[in-house]
Design an enzyme around this catalytic site. Structure first.
Site, mmCIF file in Angstrom:
data_model
loop_
_atom_site.group_PDB
_atom_site.id
_atom_site.type_symbol
_atom_site.label_atom_id
_atom_site.label_comp_id
_atom_site.label_asym_id
_atom_site.label_seq_id
_atom_site.Cartn_x
_atom_site.Cartn_y
_atom_site.Cartn_z
ATOM 1 C CB ALA A 109 -119.787 31.647 28.440
ATOM 2 C CG ASN A 160 -115.424 40.707 29.495
ATOM 3 O OD1 ASN A 160 -114.352 40.190 29.804
ATOM 4 N ND2 ASN A 160 -116.173 41.334 30.381
ATOM 5 C CD GLN A 210 -117.460 39.329 24.718
ATOM 6 O OE1 GLN A 210 -117.691 39.725 23.581
ATOM 7 N NE2 GLN A 210 -118.256 39.615 25.726
ATOM 8 C CB SER A 212 -121.768 32.474 25.281
ATOM 9 O OG SER A 212 -123.032 33.064 25.479
ATOM 10 C CB ALA A 213 -125.984 30.615 21.884
ATOM 11 C CG HIS A 214 -125.991 35.789 25.215
ATOM 12 N ND1 HIS A 214 -125.855 37.129 25.517
ATOM 13 C CD2 HIS A 214 -125.274 35.129 26.147
ATOM 14 C CE1 HIS A 214 -125.090 37.253 26.592
ATOM 15 N NE2 HIS A 214 -124.726 36.050 26.991
ATOM 16 C CB THR A 269 -134.637 17.943 29.944
ATOM 17 O OG1 THR A 269 -135.126 16.937 30.836
ATOM 18 C CG2 THR A 269 -135.342 17.825 28.607
ATOM 19 C CB CYS A 282 -121.302 40.552 34.541
ATOM 20 S SG CYS A 282 -121.579 39.636 33.021
#
EC number: 2.8.1.7
Length: 404
Positions: free
Chosen positions: A75, A155, A183, A203-205, A243, A328
């Site tokens: 993100a 967040n 979020q 975001s995936a995580h 890639t 963060c």
């Protein structure tokens, strides 16, 4: 029950075992390890097919066209690409950007960088409940405003902004609208066909996928143009060269598929966990929820414990993985800038804890946490002369403290 207990799902989530199993099929010699851009052999074709399936799964989660999904490293990169990319492309129309003071640093610091490049940014103050007053947003819009960037779910405090209405306002003024959905994607329902959102970061995580992979939704109707920030092989329709990491993309796709399938039960589960914890904490005096009580994502509970110093509270709760502020910025001892923007004083901001729950949180963990927190708060307040004065009915604001 294992200690410490994880209550920091807003910082990151564990990868779902079903996601990890899927990812393993795209890494090793006996799997599909090819480069998706290798068009001349089967290894590349298999990898490309896996990427296409994942792109569709991500698009289905937010009801978008798969061609609108651009893969990024997360993100933070999506926010950078959206904000810098749109600002650089549309700067002939104007150089004014609007955002909010409670945005994630990935948005705020990107805006600061654009200010150094000659753009002008308006940082809106949120209301005390963390939500934006749409009248103030409307007043901030100008003829040279080219971009508005507002997050969907905060967040730190979990409040949900009215991105549907903000989208209508931006579309009426032909202003590009970017939403940071790190979020919210996979946690609450998002329908891009109903929303007038031009750019959205995912975001995936944050939804039981791997770290290091994310996506940026880039609208096709109306068509939004971006100036690339990474140059190379022209991957992702020239918007983001590099890639493609097949195994991570497959993981994100599977995480999105599961999130869509299990959203209702995930929401019901985190709501039950949140309500149980709040019922336990609310029985104590001088405990307050930060952010709007209703317009919020249920997996987040940000609480201030008055007359308790935040650092000592976190140390007392070493068996609970919780945070003060976002991951963060949690290394700094400054009070949360989000809570300060809501108007909390330093003491209340310092005494706040963010609890965030998820798919694997249990009632046993919640009950353990309640007893632990009650004991810690009681112990710390017993040592506080301010608490004693408050209990004696003394108005602490009326005291004049001697300077040393």
């Amino acid at each position: 029950m294992k200690l410490p207990i994880y209550f920091d799902y807003s910082a990151t989530t564990p990868v779902d075992k079903r996601v990890a199993e899927k990812m393993m099929q795209y890494m090793t010699n006996d799997g599909h390890f090819g480069n998706p851009a290798s068009r001349s052999h089967k290894f590349g074709w298999q990898a490309e097919e896996a990427v296409d399936i994942a792109r569709n799964q991500i698009a289905e989660l937010i009801n978008a066209d798969p061609r609108e999904i651009v893969f990024t490293s997360g993100a933070t990169e999506s926010n950078n690409l959206a904000i810098k990319g749109a600002a650089n492309f549309y700067n002939k129309k104007g150089k004014h950007i609007i955002t909010c003071k409670t945005e994630h640093k990935a948005v705020l610091d990107t805006c600061r960088e654009l200010e150094r490049q000659g753009f002008e940014v308006t940082y809106l103050d949120p209301e005390e409940n963390g939500l934006i007053d749409l009248n103030k947003l409307n007043d901030a819009m100008r003829d040279d405003t080219i971009l508005v960037s507002i997050m969907q779910v905060n967040n730190e405090i979990g409040v949900i902004q009215d991105i549907s209405e903000i989208g209508e306002m931006c579309r009426a003024r032909k202003i590009v609208f970017h939403v940071d959905a790190a979020q919210s994607a996979g946690k609450i329902n998002i329908d891009m066909q109903a929303l007038k959102v031009d750019l959205m970061s995912i975001s995936a995580h944050k939804m039981y996928g791997p770290k290091g992979i994310g996506a940026l939704y880039v609208s096709r109707k109306p068509r939004i143009r971006l100036e690339a920030q990474t140059h190379g092989g022209g991957h992702e329709r020239g918007m983001r060269s590099g890639t493609l990491a097949t195994h991570q993309i497959v993981g994100m796709g599977e995480a999105c598929r599961l999130a869509k399938e299990e959203m209702a039960q995930d929401q019901a589960h985190v709501t039950a966990m949140r309500d149980r914890l709040w019922a336990g904490l609310n029985s104590m005096e001088q405990v307050f929820i930060n952010g709007d009580a209703d317009k919020r994502y249920p997996g987040n509970l940000n609480v201030s414990f008055n007359f308790v110093e935040g650092e000592s509270l976190i140390m007392a709760l070493k068996d609970l993985a919780v945070s003060s502020g976002s991951a963060c910025t949690s290394a700094s001892l400054e009070p949360s800038y989000v809570l300060r923007a809501l108007g909390l004083n330093d003491e209340m901001a310092h005494s706040s804890i963010r609890f965030s729950f998820g798919r694997f949180t249990t009632t046993e963990e919640i009950d353990y946490a309640i007893e632990l927190i009650k004991g810690a708060i009681g112990h710390l307040r017993d040592m506080s002369p301010l608490w004693e004065m408050f209990k004696d009915g003394i108005d602490l604001d009326s005291i004049e403290w001697a300077a040393h």
